[in-house]
Design a protein around this motif. Structure first.
Motif, PDB file in Angstrom:
ATOM      1  N   LEU A   1     -10.755  -7.317  12.870  1.00 33.90           N
ATOM      2  CA  LEU A   1     -10.152  -6.103  12.562  1.00 33.90           C
ATOM      3  C   LEU A   1      -8.730  -6.318  12.393  1.00 33.90           C
ATOM      4  O   LEU A   1      -8.217  -6.997  13.560  1.00 33.90           O
ATOM      5  CB  LEU A   1     -10.373  -4.980  13.438  1.00 33.90           C
ATOM      6  N   THR A   2      -8.167  -5.854  11.399  1.00 31.72           N
ATOM      7  CA  THR A   2      -6.713  -5.674  11.000  1.00 31.72           C
ATOM      8  C   THR A   2      -5.806  -4.630  11.808  1.00 31.72           C
ATOM      9  O   THR A   2      -6.687  -3.689  11.966  1.00 31.72           O
ATOM     10  CB  THR A   2      -6.173  -6.009   9.533  1.00 31.72           C
ATOM     11  N   ARG A   3      -4.673  -4.649  11.661  1.00 29.25           N
ATOM     12  CA  ARG A   3      -4.151  -3.516  12.265  1.00 29.25           C
ATOM     13  C   ARG A   3      -4.245  -2.276  11.339  1.00 29.25           C
ATOM     14  O   ARG A   3      -4.384  -1.119  11.666  1.00 29.25           O
ATOM     15  CB  ARG A   3      -2.409  -3.854  12.014  1.00 29.25           C
ATOM     16  N   LYS A   4      -4.275  -2.560   9.675  1.00 28.76           N
ATOM     17  CA  LYS A   4      -4.683  -1.596   8.912  1.00 28.76           C
ATOM     18  C   LYS A   4      -5.936  -0.948   9.300  1.00 28.76           C
ATOM     19  O   LYS A   4      -6.432   0.199   8.952  1.00 28.76           O
ATOM     20  CB  LYS A   4      -4.544  -2.055   7.594  1.00 28.76           C
ATOM     21  N   ASP A   5      -7.142  -1.927   9.726  1.00 29.84           N
ATOM     22  CA  ASP A   5      -8.281  -1.616   9.808  1.00 29.84           C
ATOM     23  C   ASP A   5      -8.300  -0.515  10.999  1.00 29.84           C
ATOM     24  O   ASP A   5      -8.906   0.537  10.942  1.00 29.84           O
ATOM     25  CB  ASP A   5      -9.419  -2.613  10.252  1.00 29.84           C
ATOM     26  N   TRP A   6      -7.598  -0.787  12.108  1.00 32.36           N
ATOM     27  CA  TRP A   6      -7.725   0.165  13.274  1.00 32.36           C
ATOM     28  C   TRP A   6      -6.961   1.522  12.862  1.00 32.36           C
ATOM     29  O   TRP A   6      -7.564   2.430  13.562  1.00 32.36           O
ATOM     30  CB  TRP A   6      -6.847  -0.723  14.182  1.00 32.36           C
ATOM     31  N   LEU A   7      -5.986   1.548  12.145  1.00 28.83           N
ATOM     32  CA  LEU A   7      -5.268   2.665  11.777  1.00 28.83           C
ATOM     33  C   LEU A   7      -6.206   3.509  10.838  1.00 28.83           C
ATOM     34  O   LEU A   7      -6.227   4.730  11.051  1.00 28.83           O
ATOM     35  CB  LEU A   7      -3.969   2.294  10.827  1.00 28.83           C
TER      36      LEU A   7
END
Length: 313
Positions: free
Chosen positions: A76-82
């Motif tokens: 998971l990337t930061r964009k995914d978590w957002l």
């Protein structure tokens, strides 16, 4: 001609799973209405539902991530978590809380009919956000659906009083919140997979509901009647986690479109349970409104593609 040649594999099991999932989802409103009879409020009730559901959805997220071995799924990337945070807020936290709150004012039957307008809201959001064309057939179908809800609402306002308008508005806002989730979840489903996304987004919503209770209520508010605890356990398992799995399995077998069509059994099952369990009224106005809503949603779903699916939360 063999059975496999005459119909798609897993058709029967897929249809049964879709029906069972839709009925189980519909039972949520009945359980909530039963719990309200014991003096609990919406903030406390949804806290208990999510408290008992959280371990199951965390397990689902873990299983969907590691079932093919550690590292099998993309990290998971930061964009995914957002994105997960945003979808958890709109699709499960806000949608669930507004729904629970609205149910304190209106009948389970009206609540399910309003939520069933979800495909029309997805269609409208697609038009507003992406300029997607709405055909004449879809426009007429939407008008028919909303006419059905207004018919049932007008009848309910006669005996539920002014609170019916607030309750209907809250549930309608719940449907809008879930429609936003559906519109924006498409790309993330492709990247993360439906099970993984549902597990993570719902876990976020569970934590938000627990935090909401801590911020808005004293801890003493957690002292509720034993019936509320058992109803919340039943709600978390039978009407929250289990139907999510059943509907996902149904979609894998028969596709999202047919699963959505089968889900039309939901409003009828809610009305039946409302009459038998809650002693809610049943008359020609409710029958006529239900027929209009289901007919309109059928046409919207039939001609609106797989994205327009009835709200099941």
């Amino acid at each position: 001609m063999t059975v496999s040649a005459s119909r798609p594999p897993h058709l029967v099991s897929g249809l049964l799973l879709a029906c069972a999932g839709s009925i189980a989802f519909s039972g949520k409103a009945i359980i909530v209405k039963l719990a309200y009879r014991h003096g609990v409020d919406a903030v406390t009730l949804i806290m208990y539902r999510m408290l008992f559901a959280l371990p199951m959805f965390l397990a689902l997220a873990w299983w969907a991530t590691y079932r093919q071995g550690v590292g099998a799924k993309a990290p998971l990337t930061r964009k995914d978590w957002l994105g997960i945070l945003g979808l958890g807020v709109t699709g499960y936290y806000l949608a669930s809380f507004l729904d629970f709150w609205g149910l304190s004012y209106i009948s389970a039957s009206l609540e399910r009919l309003i939520l069933y307008l979800n495909p029309t809201l997805v269609l409208l959001l697609g038009w507003l956000l992406y300029g997607r064309r709405i055909s004449a057939t879809q426009a007429v179908a939407m008008a028919v659906s909303y006419a059905g809800v207004l018919l049932v609402f007008g009848h309910e306002a006669d005996f539920a009083g002014p609170g019916a308008a607030l309750g209907a508005l809250l549930v309608f806002l719940s449907a809008i919140s879930y429609a936003i989730y559906l519109v924006y979840s498409g790309e993330m489903v492709k990247r993360l997979g439906s099970m993984r996304l549902v597990g993570l987004a719902t876990s976020v919503a569970c934590l938000l509901c627990l935090l909401q209770f801590v911020l808005l209520r004293p801890l003493s508010a957690a002292e509720v009647a034993p019936e509320v605890i058992w109803l919340s356990v039943l709600n978390a398992i039978a009407c929250t986690f289990a139907p999510v799995i059943m509907v996902m399995m149904a979609i894998e077998r028969i596709g999202a479109g047919l699963a959505a069509q089968t889900g039309m059994i939901g409003p009828m099952s809610t009305i039946a349970m409302g009459v038998l369990i809650l002693d809610e009224p049943f008359n020609g106005w409710i029958v006529a409104g239900t027929v209009l809503v289901v007919s309109g949603v059928f046409l919207v779903t039939r001609f609106g593609g797989q994205a327009a699916q009835p709200k099941q939360d």
